[in-house]
Enzyme design. Structure first.
Site, PDB file in Angstrom:
ATOM      1  N   SER B  23       0.825  -1.209   0.000  1.00  0.00           N
ATOM      2  CA  SER B  23       0.000   0.000   0.000  1.00  0.00           C
ATOM      3  C   SER B  23       0.863   1.265   0.000  1.00  0.00           C
ATOM      4  O   SER B  23       1.868   1.345   0.710  1.00  0.00           O
ATOM      5  CB  SER B  23      -0.892  -0.025   1.238  1.00  0.00           C
ATOM      6  OG  SER B  23      -1.695   1.125   1.268  1.00  0.00           O
ATOM      7  N   ASN B 130      -4.550  -0.704   8.641  1.00  0.00           N
ATOM      8  CA  ASN B 130      -3.338  -0.005   9.086  1.00  0.00           C
ATOM      9  C   ASN B 130      -3.617   0.636  10.437  1.00  0.00           C
ATOM     10  O   ASN B 130      -4.420   1.571  10.530  1.00  0.00           O
ATOM     11  CB  ASN B 130      -2.976   1.048   8.033  1.00  0.00           C
ATOM     12  CG  ASN B 130      -1.865   1.981   8.478  1.00  0.00           C
ATOM     13  OD1 ASN B 130      -1.191   1.735   9.477  1.00  0.00           O
ATOM     14  ND2 ASN B 130      -1.671   3.055   7.741  1.00  0.00           N
ATOM     15  N   CYS B 133      -1.918   4.782  12.624  1.00  0.00           N
ATOM     16  CA  CYS B 133      -2.367   6.177  12.717  1.00  0.00           C
ATOM     17  C   CYS B 133      -2.668   6.544  14.171  1.00  0.00           C
ATOM     18  O   CYS B 133      -3.034   5.695  14.970  1.00  0.00           O
ATOM     19  CB  CYS B 133      -3.646   6.415  11.930  1.00  0.00           C
ATOM     20  SG  CYS B 133      -3.832   5.383  10.517  1.00  0.00           S
ATOM     21  N   LYS B 168      -2.341  -4.584   9.988  1.00  0.00           N
ATOM     22  CA  LYS B 168      -0.979  -4.176   9.611  1.00  0.00           C
ATOM     23  C   LYS B 168      -0.324  -3.458  10.783  1.00  0.00           C
ATOM     24  O   LYS B 168      -0.776  -2.382  11.195  1.00  0.00           O
ATOM     25  CB  LYS B 168      -1.009  -3.275   8.371  1.00  0.00           C
ATOM     26  CG  LYS B 168       0.391  -2.886   7.880  1.00  0.00           C
ATOM     27  CD  LYS B 168       0.347  -2.237   6.509  1.00  0.00           C
ATOM     28  CE  LYS B 168       1.719  -1.784   6.062  1.00  0.00           C
ATOM     29  NZ  LYS B 168       1.714  -1.189   4.720  1.00  0.00           N
ATOM     30  N   ILE B 194       6.170  -5.335   8.210  1.00  0.00           N
ATOM     31  CA  ILE B 194       6.092  -4.175   9.091  1.00  0.00           C
ATOM     32  C   ILE B 194       5.716  -2.922   8.295  1.00  0.00           C
ATOM     33  O   ILE B 194       6.055  -2.813   7.115  1.00  0.00           O
ATOM     34  CB  ILE B 194       7.444  -3.914   9.816  1.00  0.00           C
ATOM     35  CG1 ILE B 194       8.587  -3.665   8.830  1.00  0.00           C
ATOM     36  CG2 ILE B 194       7.755  -5.013  10.769  1.00  0.00           C
ATOM     37  CD1 ILE B 194       9.911  -3.251   9.460  1.00  0.00           C
ATOM     38  N   GLY B 246       8.923  -5.098   4.149  1.00  0.00           N
ATOM     39  CA  GLY B 246       9.934  -4.227   4.725  1.00  0.00           C
ATOM     40  C   GLY B 246      11.242  -4.438   3.989  1.00  0.00           C
ATOM     41  O   GLY B 246      11.968  -5.383   4.269  1.00  0.00           O
ATOM     42  N   GLY B 247      11.509  -3.603   3.013  1.00  0.00           N
ATOM     43  CA  GLY B 247      12.789  -3.635   2.317  1.00  0.00           C
ATOM     44  C   GLY B 247      12.960  -4.729   1.290  1.00  0.00           C
ATOM     45  O   GLY B 247      14.059  -4.918   0.765  1.00  0.00           O
TER      46      GLY B 247
END
Lengths: 243, 305
Positions: B23, B130, B133, B168, B194, B246-247
């Site tokens: 996303s 998610n 926030c 998430k 993550i 993540g990466g």
């Protein structure tokens, strides 16, 4: 947008900290002057967006100024080295609105995209006037290239070492024009906005992530909603910009 | 020769391969469809969507780092109504597989209203909620930083949809496993992790933070080891599937992520540097599977434990 490998044909210093690079390869994604490309550099994570100065069947010409370690690295590249580049990014200038006597105003490293624009306007039979603004004489580039297109070129330098002493707006005095196109720093835009008497187009700058509309990093608010500088821009009509 | 079976099953839905653009790095998909046929993807997780339209944070909101980047975009999106009326119809024209609906909110009610509105869309296979926030009713603390708040969001969203719900997680916490466990106990069907790591860069010329928001989320290959460690920890703590991210930048990273415990793998920042990254990774998976003698990706999930 296209991704391809380009071979550096030329990479030469043309003014203080300013280099002209010729990228030999597929230029078919370039459709409008004022678009940009995005260059991948060794060991750098994000690509470097640079405006297109001009293009032809053999390749693309860019002019860049050393501002950070990415552009400093670029200045060290030799001819025949290869670069991974995304081309044909952004909207570019809308030439259909120019009228017969458009005014082109470039400030410093904002000058390059106006060259490709000027060349095409001249080809269309238009009579552009060009104003180029620099701080000092040693920063000036491309004045002769513009003159070779057969257009009137006015130069303004802040220290008065060449041309009119002052800013591009001082060189606008007495000019009669049908439309304007500009690229340069934000303070110059604000001064132009107070001076111009016609409609026109500004090429804006913003820190970008991807350069092709995916990350939403470079968004701005305009009178017609949120726009991405990299996708709906970088060129925006005067009436659309919220200063 | 190995079979190179790339199929995996995530919460009962079979994917041709585990690769899902993350996303916020793939818009609503249709812009990438101009570059390649995005039906090669396992799925895609669309741009974080909120109840109301958001411009996000002021610019600059991108900063480069060694092997990564910071972003403080701040969930710019047109709001769920426009997503349903304008964005999803465009996505449906170029993508025919189940999609992951990434949803954000600043209150429990915002999460549930947004999910309820999206629930009737048949192409949505999963919700990816998610919880990074800030909760405007909870003193501004992120939902994802306490097991109780994470569980509360999970329970609330589960009540408004029958689709699988993935939560998430934010990595900016002391104990990721306890938060994953709280989500599982509250009914989550999967865990996605993550999200970005909070970071900062400072402009040496101005001697101030580069980002107008000062802080932003760090992503890119530099964070892969952190992501692998957290996926590994969460795999030990829960019995529901994990979507790891993540990466991730190449097919080898995908295999690592699956060995750590991921059933599916998201590709994020890599899409922004190379718009073909997700497709290239999918195309390269059979080669890497052959190299490491892997017949089936499903068989290696959690294999490092």
């Amino acid at each position: 947008m296209k991704q391809a490998l380009y071979t550096i044909g030329e990479n030469t210093r043309i003014a203080k900290d300013v280099y002209k690079m010729r990228l030999l390869g597929d230029s078919s994604a370039c459709s409008q002057p004022g678009q940009f490309l995005n260059i991948q550099l060794p060991e750098k994570y994000l690509r470097r967006p640079i405006s297109v100065c001009d293009w032809d069947a053999e390749g693309i010409t860019i002019i860049y100024k050393i501002l950070g370690n990415g552009t400093e690295m670029m200045s060290g590249f030799a001819a025949s080295e290869q670069l991974d580049v995304l081309t044909g990014l952004g909207n570019g200038y809308d030439m259909s609105k120019s009228g017969d006597r458009p005014l082109l105003i470039g400030g410093g490293v904002g000058v390059p995209p106006l060259y490709g624009l000027c060349r095409r306007l001249v080809e269309q039979g238009k009579q552009p006037t060009v104003i180029l603004g620099f701080n000092t004489a040693d920063e000036i580039f491309y004045a002769d290239e513009f003159r070779a297109l057969g257009v009137e070129v006015r130069i303004a330098t802040v220290d008065g070492s060449v041309g009119i002493k002052g800013f591009v707006t001082d060189a606008m005095a007495g000019l009669d024009y049908t439309y304007f196109y500009t690229c340069g720093p934000l303070p110059m835009f604000k001064a132009i906005e107070k001076t111009v008497t016609t409609s026109g187009q500004y090429s804006l700058e913003e820190r970008m992530g991807c350069g092709f509309g995916a990350c939403m990093g470079c968004s701005i608010k305009t009178r017609s909603g949120n726009k991405r500088v990299c996708k709906e821009g970088p060129v925006f009509e005067r009436e659309d910009i919220i200063w | 020769m190995v079979n190179a079976d790339t199929k995996v099953t995530l919460c009962g839905i079979e994917l041709d391969n585990p690769i899902i653009p993350a996303s916020g790095t793939f818009g609503y998909g249709y812009e990438f469809a101009e570059l390649y046929d995005i039906n090669c993807l396992g799925s895609l997780s669309f741009k974080g969507t909120t109840r109301e339209a958001r411009f996000g944070n002021p610019t600059p909101r991108i900063a480069e780092c060694e092997r990564g980047m910071l972003n403080s975009v701040g969930l710019q999106n047109p709001g769920v109504e426009k997503v349903i009326s304008d964005e999803l119809p465009k996505l449906k024209k170029c993508f025919s597989k189940p999609i992951m609906a990434n949803v954000s909110g600043f209150s429990i009610a915002e999460y549930t209203e947004t999910c309820a509105m999206l629930d009737s869309d048949e192409q949505i296979g999963w919700f990816e909620v998610n919880i990074s926030c800030p909760n405007v009713h909870g003193g501004g603390m992120s939902f994802g930083t306490s097991p109780e708040m994470a569980a509360e969001v999970t329970r609330a969203v589960k009540k408004v949809t029958t689709k699988p719900v993935l939560i998430k997680l934010s990595p900016n916490v002391t104990d990721i496993a306890s938060i994953a466990k709280a989500c599982e106990e509250a009914g989550a069907d999967g865990i996605s992790l993550i999200n970005t790591l909070m970071g900062m860069r400072i402009d040496l010329r101005r001697k101030k933070p580069i980002l107008a928001n000062k802080m932003g989320g760090f992503s890119g290959p530099a964070i892969l080891p952190v992501a692998l460690r957290m996926v590994y920890q969460v795999y030990e703590a829960v019995n529901i599937p994990i979507v790891g991210m993540g990466g991730v930048s190449n097919a080898e990273d995908v295999i690592e992520m699956m060995l750590a415990g991921a059933t599916a793998v998201q590709v994020g920042a890599a899409n922004l540097v190379n718009p073909y990254a997700s497709r290239d990774i999918i195309n390269d998976l059979p080669r890497v599977m052959e190299k490491y003698r892997i017949n089936s990706l499903t068989e290696i999930i959690g294999g490092a434990h």
